[in-house]
Design a protein around this motif. Sequence first.
Motif, short mmCIF file in Angstrom:
data_model
loop_
_atom_site.label_atom_id
_atom_site.label_comp_id
_atom_site.label_asym_id
_atom_site.label_seq_id
_atom_site.Cartn_x
_atom_site.Cartn_y
_atom_site.Cartn_z
N GLN A 130 19.26 48.47 -130.95
CA GLN A 130 19.76 47.64 -132.04
C GLN A 130 18.77 47.56 -133.19
O GLN A 130 19.15 47.62 -134.36
CB GLN A 130 20.05 46.23 -131.53
CG GLN A 130 21.26 46.11 -130.63
CD GLN A 130 22.56 46.16 -131.41
OE1 GLN A 130 23.26 47.16 -131.41
NE2 GLN A 130 22.89 45.08 -132.08
N ASN A 373 25.93 46.36 -132.09
CA ASN A 373 26.76 45.44 -131.32
C ASN A 373 26.56 44.04 -131.89
O ASN A 373 25.64 43.31 -131.51
CB ASN A 373 26.38 45.47 -129.84
CG ASN A 373 27.16 44.45 -129.03
OD1 ASN A 373 28.23 44.01 -129.44
ND2 ASN A 373 26.61 44.07 -127.88
N LYS A 375 28.56 41.49 -131.63
CA LYS A 375 29.22 40.44 -130.86
C LYS A 375 28.22 39.62 -130.05
O LYS A 375 28.48 38.47 -129.72
CB LYS A 375 30.28 41.04 -129.94
CG LYS A 375 31.45 41.69 -130.69
CD LYS A 375 32.49 42.25 -129.73
CE LYS A 375 33.66 42.87 -130.48
NZ LYS A 375 34.68 43.43 -129.55
N ASP A 376 27.09 40.24 -129.69
CA ASP A 376 26.05 39.54 -128.94
C ASP A 376 25.06 38.96 -129.95
O ASP A 376 24.32 39.70 -130.61
CB ASP A 376 25.35 40.51 -127.99
CG ASP A 376 24.32 39.82 -127.10
OD1 ASP A 376 23.96 38.66 -127.39
OD2 ASP A 376 23.87 40.44 -126.13
N HIS A 378 22.28 37.45 -129.60
CA HIS A 378 20.88 37.77 -129.31
C HIS A 378 20.45 39.03 -130.09
O HIS A 378 19.30 39.11 -130.54
CB HIS A 378 20.69 38.04 -127.81
CG HIS A 378 20.71 36.81 -126.98
ND1 HIS A 378 21.87 36.25 -126.52
CD2 HIS A 378 19.70 36.03 -126.50
CE1 HIS A 378 21.59 35.17 -125.79
NE2 HIS A 378 20.28 35.01 -125.77
N GLU A 379 21.37 39.96 -130.21
CA GLU A 379 21.07 41.22 -130.88
C GLU A 379 21.47 41.19 -132.34
O GLU A 379 20.83 41.81 -133.19
CB GLU A 379 21.78 42.37 -130.16
CG GLU A 379 21.33 42.54 -128.72
CD GLU A 379 22.02 43.72 -128.04
OE1 GLU A 379 22.92 44.30 -128.66
OE2 GLU A 379 21.64 44.04 -126.91
N TYR A 411 14.38 36.06 -127.45
CA TYR A 411 14.41 36.48 -126.06
C TYR A 411 13.49 35.62 -125.19
O TYR A 411 13.80 35.33 -124.03
CB TYR A 411 14.04 37.96 -125.95
CG TYR A 411 15.25 38.86 -126.02
CD1 TYR A 411 15.72 39.52 -124.90
CD2 TYR A 411 15.94 39.03 -127.21
CE1 TYR A 411 16.85 40.34 -124.95
CE2 TYR A 411 17.06 39.83 -127.29
CZ TYR A 411 17.52 40.48 -126.16
OH TYR A 411 18.65 41.28 -126.22
N ARG A 416 15.14 35.46 -121.51
CA ARG A 416 15.26 36.92 -121.39
C ARG A 416 13.94 37.63 -121.68
O ARG A 416 13.91 38.82 -121.94
CB ARG A 416 16.33 37.44 -122.36
CG ARG A 416 17.72 36.87 -122.14
CD ARG A 416 18.71 37.57 -123.04
NE ARG A 416 20.07 37.06 -122.88
CZ ARG A 416 21.14 37.62 -123.44
NH1 ARG A 416 21.02 38.69 -124.20
NH2 ARG A 416 22.33 37.10 -123.24
#
Length: 444
Positions: A130, A373, A375-376, A378-379, A411, A416
């Motif tokens: 990403q 991406n 939709k997440d 976090h990314e 994170y 994470r």
Amino acid sequence: MLARFFQFDRHGTTAAREIQAGLTTFAAMAYILAVNPAILAAAGMPRGGLVTVTALAAAASTLIMGLFTNFPLALAPGMGINAYFAFTVCLGLGVPWQSALGLVFINGFAFLALSVSGIREKIINIIPFQLKMAITCGVGLFIAFIGLRNGGLVVADANTLVTHGNLGTPSVLLFFAGLLLTIILVTRGVPGAIILSILGITLAGLVIPDGKGGHLTNWPDHVVSLPASMSDTFLKLNFDYFAHDPVKATTVVLTLLLIALFDNIGTLVGVAQRAGLLDAEGKLPGAGKALISDSIGVILSSLFGTSNVVSYVESASGVAAGGRTGLVSVTVAALFLGALFFTPLILAVPAVATAPALVVVGIFMFQSVAELNLKDFHEAAPAFLIILGTPLTFSIAEGIGLGLLAFAVVYLCTGRGRQVSWLIYVLAGIFGAHLFRDLFARLF
């Protein structure tokens, strides 16, 4: 002799086909001869000698790539890196261009050490996909913004920060028409679309008044001449800035490393895939040689007097024309050397003619946004900060720093942290030190 050295039988090609492919690749990337000097001249470097420097850096690095690896890859000073060199490092940070060349030299040796040791590929694998794509997109927006500004379509405004330029001005109108022309040619798949549009805009400028009693394009006194001297830039690098501000200097070198890492590997794999050079596992035999070749090219570019060379994605146009071996690269190198004798014509190209090329190259790079991406969250959040922060702070380093810091903190604070390599935290810390340098100066 050529057939044996370049292994024509193994790759199912001929000398004529390889030379034709080389001509195609050169036509697709020849715009750099006019664009790179225009960008680096903004940092105070002498523009006439920069045509020679650009051509020699491209020819030498491309020749090394072709002879050492037998890959159909061409190299030249990288778009995005040259803008970072001129506008962020030299103009933004106030680094003299001689010292900036010293940072490019250090970057080149670091590049070479990482390539020889194999660490370079590991770093690329560690950086999240990403973030790689976001950096590419952010650099694309940065280049496109510079193009819009150079073309006069975007100008500064005291109230709204930026606004549109005056389309009633001949130069802005020509830029806008040239931008549309370039987009149409690229969309229709015309070979050498960018260089053709630059030529068309330059010729149109011969008859369009500049409002100052002249024309937007001034026809040179000579069409052919001996190459311009590069004595003003050759071996003019120094390493004073590392002693002056080691934190900023380290950040610049790291930024150059990261941009070149993603640029070269992405181009190398993409072009090799199109050429059918990948093995059954999707790996490229001899990739190490290619990485070493472009590392040497970076070192040479700093010695000649220009920003980093990188592998050009335009090499894919030569592959599409049937190119499969290093003879494509040798042909491109020879054409870059031949172009040196037409320096007066290259210098006659006005900024309004090269500005559309910057915008279109930016569009190419921004197409990587389709790989994100979003939709997440976090990314999405760190990627968004890189993409938006790069053009708005007018600095690739600041954009990368914002995204890396956000990625590491998010994170860590969401449980994470162990999913992220320790190297990410080290890089985030270095870029963080750069971003908060003023705060640190006050505290300590």
